[in-house]
Design a protein around this motif. Structure first.
Motif, PDB file in Angstrom:
ATOM      1  N   TYR A 155      22.059  17.639  11.480  1.00 50.78           N
ATOM      2  CA  TYR A 155      20.979  18.234  10.700  1.00 50.78           C
ATOM      3  C   TYR A 155      19.621  17.684  11.153  1.00 50.78           C
ATOM      4  CZ  TYR A 155      23.731  20.735   7.155  1.00 50.78           C
ATOM      5  OH  TYR A 155      24.545  21.620   6.500  1.00 50.78           O
ATOM      6  N   THR A 156      19.570  16.375  11.348  1.00 49.91           N
ATOM      7  CA  THR A 156      18.314  15.750  11.765  1.00 49.91           C
ATOM      8  C   THR A 156      17.862  16.278  13.113  1.00 49.91           C
ATOM      9  OG1 THR A 156      18.859  13.730  10.514  1.00 49.91           O
ATOM     10  CG2 THR A 156      17.194  13.540  12.246  1.00 49.91           C
ATOM     11  N   ALA A 157      18.797  16.402  14.050  1.00 49.99           N
ATOM     12  CA  ALA A 157      18.464  16.919  15.372  1.00 49.99           C
ATOM     13  C   ALA A 157      17.989  18.365  15.318  1.00 49.99           C
ATOM     14  CB  ALA A 157      19.679  16.795  16.292  1.00 49.99           C
ATOM     15  N   ARG A 158      18.453  19.118  14.340  1.00 46.07           N
ATOM     16  CA  ARG A 158      18.064  20.528  14.199  1.00 46.07           C
ATOM     17  C   ARG A 158      16.781  20.699  13.398  1.00 46.07           C
ATOM     18  NH1 ARG A 158      22.457  23.465  11.273  1.00 46.07           N
ATOM     19  NH2 ARG A 158      21.154  25.270  11.742  1.00 46.07           N
ATOM     20  N   GLY A 159      16.143  19.584  12.990  1.00 45.73           N
ATOM     21  CA  GLY A 159      14.854  19.683  12.331  1.00 45.73           C
ATOM     22  C   GLY A 159      14.859  19.422  10.852  1.00 45.73           C
ATOM     23  N   LEU A 160      15.983  18.946  10.297  1.00 43.85           N
ATOM     24  CA  LEU A 160      16.067  18.648   8.873  1.00 43.85           C
ATOM     25  C   LEU A 160      16.536  17.199   8.707  1.00 43.85           C
ATOM     26  CD1 LEU A 160      15.975  19.569   5.899  1.00 43.85           C
ATOM     27  CD2 LEU A 160      18.359  20.310   6.136  1.00 43.85           C
ATOM     28  N   PRO A 161      15.617  16.251   8.559  1.00 46.86           N
ATOM     29  CA  PRO A 161      16.020  14.856   8.398  1.00 46.86           C
ATOM     30  C   PRO A 161      17.016  14.693   7.255  1.00 46.86           C
ATOM     31  CG  PRO A 161      13.652  15.013   8.726  1.00 46.86           C
ATOM     32  CD  PRO A 161      14.155  16.426   8.537  1.00 46.86           C
ATOM     33  N   GLU A 288      24.949  28.966  13.292  1.00 46.53           N
ATOM     34  CA  GLU A 288      24.718  28.614  14.689  1.00 46.53           C
ATOM     35  C   GLU A 288      25.413  29.573  15.658  1.00 46.53           C
ATOM     36  OE1 GLU A 288      23.930  24.293  15.622  1.00 46.53           O
ATOM     37  OE2 GLU A 288      25.447  24.066  14.049  1.00 46.53           O
ATOM     38  N   SER A 296      14.223  31.656  16.378  1.00 45.60           N
ATOM     39  CA  SER A 296      15.101  30.560  15.980  1.00 45.60           C
ATOM     40  C   SER A 296      14.674  30.055  14.612  1.00 45.60           C
ATOM     41  CB  SER A 296      15.056  29.426  17.007  1.00 45.60           C
ATOM     42  OG  SER A 296      13.744  28.900  17.112  1.00 45.60           O
ATOM     43  N   LEU A 298      15.193  26.951  11.439  1.00 47.60           N
ATOM     44  CA  LEU A 298      15.642  25.634  11.010  1.00 47.60           C
ATOM     45  C   LEU A 298      16.706  25.791   9.930  1.00 47.60           C
ATOM     46  CD1 LEU A 298      12.116  23.998  10.614  1.00 47.60           C
ATOM     47  CD2 LEU A 298      13.693  23.694  12.532  1.00 47.60           C
ATOM     48  N   ALA A 302      14.979  23.051   5.244  1.00 46.13           N
ATOM     49  CA  ALA A 302      13.772  22.613   5.942  1.00 46.13           C
ATOM     50  C   ALA A 302      12.561  23.471   5.588  1.00 46.13           C
ATOM     51  CB  ALA A 302      14.004  22.640   7.451  1.00 46.13           C
ATOM     52  N   TYR A 303      12.771  24.609   4.950  1.00 49.51           N
ATOM     53  CA  TYR A 303      11.668  25.485   4.579  1.00 49.51           C
ATOM     54  C   TYR A 303      11.083  25.134   3.220  1.00 49.51           C
ATOM     55  CZ  TYR A 303      12.924  28.122   8.671  1.00 49.51           C
ATOM     56  OH  TYR A 303      13.180  28.468   9.979  1.00 49.51           O
TER      57      TYR A 303
END
Length: 486
Positions: A155-161, A288, A296, A298, A302-303
């Motif tokens: 998740y973190t790597a995809r933009g959501l810490p 995915e 693309s 997130l 993340a929104y």
């Protein structure tokens, strides 16, 4: 005793326009109920309403209803159970999810992919770690720390810490939906859902006592008015007018339409939910499975911003990407919600299998090859399906999806259930459109999976072509609707 019952009002809603026939009324009623049982819209082991009650509600004689029930018993679709009346059955077969999958059938009822080729090698690589785990109990409501860390890192790597205390490992995504519904919903609470949607999510929410608030989603190129995607106004009003306890949404490659929710609408949904004190369950099990989406996205949470992000609960799994037989999923939520779920979990299960968790943790360490292979397989399947459907069914409206596992096809005639039954006799199992709706909607639609291997896709479409040719020229009257079903 029957495991469940269907009320008179509910059955009448499912029956719809059952009298559209010139034949005897009792045969029309018999055929319609049999359709509902075969299509899974009335589950096996469900108690039907009493003859007197149904006759009164339909405004017909009890003799007519008795004759229809007798036909159902004689054909093996019901059984008289002392103290329970007429209880639904499937004649001469062991049901699996409402359908028999024994014999040489192509199963289009499941939108899945064949097992990832590297799965066996990954299993071999974790066996030493599995041997170490044998010294413990193997029971943990949160899941193994190693897998929780792997999921959080992804998740973190995809933009959501994400931290490990925000993750719970489940027995697949379906288990996650049922657990969330059971813990977060009270009887009578409202739950916003998409229409159409994943039918087992409807069932989980209803089982928890929810009152469903549907919001329309349409596939591009299939509607009469050209609209597609989410009804944004309807979604906003659903939150404002009903103050739902939660919403269940599939924002990426929605099942069955294949649509993806715009980024601005994702933010708006989280804002609307936070304003009403609602939670949003974002099912990202297909998130995915990108083929060639222009934009693309997130992960859904993340929104949100500092005030709204905690309204999002995310579900994921490897059932759609690695193999449906690898029953491992997860929930991402606030630590407080994760602890609440863990406290309630042992009432229903004792944890996720240890070996399966080790395998998934191993695969997640380098997941890009999995997704690259799946993208190539789905592109080939989609292009084959779209091309063959265009050649064989020029009147059908077929969306060109950019990801996910299926296309949601508009037949332009209300023959979905009849087509599904017709092709069963030709060796293909497929789910009719109404299974993805509420109260019998979507008879003009059918979901066709794109993830099967090419020989299966072509054979399945051959069967659809043969079945459709029969229906489009000679729609089956109710008394003949199931003549070829075995």
């Amino acid at each position: 005793m029957a495991d469940a019952r269907i009320g008179t009002r509910s059955l009448i809603a499912h029956l719809g326009d059952w009298r559209q026939t010139t034949g005897p009324s009792y045969l029309a009623l018999f055929d319609r109920i049999r359709l509902l049982v075969l299509d899974g819209r009335i589950a096996v082991d469900t108690r039907l309403p009493a003859e007197r009650d149904l006759a009164q509600a339909l405004g017909v004689s009890r003799t007519m209803v008795s004759a229809a029930y007798r036909e159902l018993r004689d054909a093996g679709y019901t059984q008289s159970v002392r103290g329970s009346g007429s209880v639904t059955r499937l004649p001469g077969r062991a049901p699996v999810g409402g359908q028999d999958v024994s014999g040489d059938f192509i199963d289009f009822s499941k939108a899945t992919l064949p097992a990832y080729p590297g799965l066996y090698a990954a299993t071999q690589r974790v066996m030493d770690s599995f041997a170490v785990e044998l010294g413990g109990s193997g029971l943990d409501p949160f899941g193994s720390r190693a897998l929780r860390e792997a999921v959080a890192d992804r998740y973190t790597a995809r933009g959501l810490p994400t931290s490990v205390d925000q993750i719970m490992i489940t027995i697949g995504a379906q288990h996650a939906i049922f657990l969330l519904a059971r813990v977060l919903l009270g009887r009578g609470d409202r739950a916003v859902v998409e229409l159409p949607s994943y039918p087992h999510a409807y069932e989980a929410l209803k089982a928890a006592g929810a009152r469903l608030v549907p919001v329309a989603v349409g596939a591009k190129g299939t509607s009469d008015d050209g609209m597609h995607g989410w009804d944004a106004v309807g979604l906003e009003q659903a939150f404002a007018r009903t103050s739902p306890a939660l919403a269940y949404l599939m924002p990426d490659f929605h099942n069955p339409t294949g649509e993806s929710m715009p980024a601005e609408l994702r933010s708006q949904v989280l804002s609307d939910a936070a304003r009403q004190g609602s939670l949003v369950i974002a099912d990202e099990t297909t998130g995915e499975l990108d083929i060639d989406r222009a934009e693309s996205f997130l992960p859904f949470a993340a929104y949100g911003d500092a005030a709204t992000a905690d309204s999002a609960i995310t579900i994921g799994s490897v059932g759609k990407t690695v193999w449906s037989g690898l029953r491992v999923g997860w929930i991402r939520a606030t630590p407080a919600i994760i602890r609440k779920l863990a406290g309630a979990r042992f009432a229903g299960d004792l944890g996720t299998p240890v070996l399966d968790q080790l395998i998934v943790a191993e695969l997640l360490r380098d997941f890009d090859p999995v997704l690259e292979l799946r993208s190539a397989q789905l592109r080939e399947g989609r292009d084959t399906i779209v091309s063959m459907l265009g050649e064989r069914f020029p009147d059908w409206r077929v969306p060109r999806v950019d990801g996910g596992l299926a296309v949601w096809v508009n037949l332009r005639e209300p023959f979905s259930s009849q087509l599904a039954l017709s092709v069963r006799s030709r060796g293909v199992l497929i789910t009719a459109g109404p299974r993805f709706g509420l109260d019998g909607a979507f008879e003009r639609f059918i979901r066709i999976p794109i993830g099967h291997q090419l020989p299966e896709l072509k054979r399945g479409l051959d069967a659809l072509a043969a079945g459709w040719s029969t229906l489009s020229h000679h729609p089956m009257p109710p008394s003949e609707l199931y003549a070829d079903v075995v």
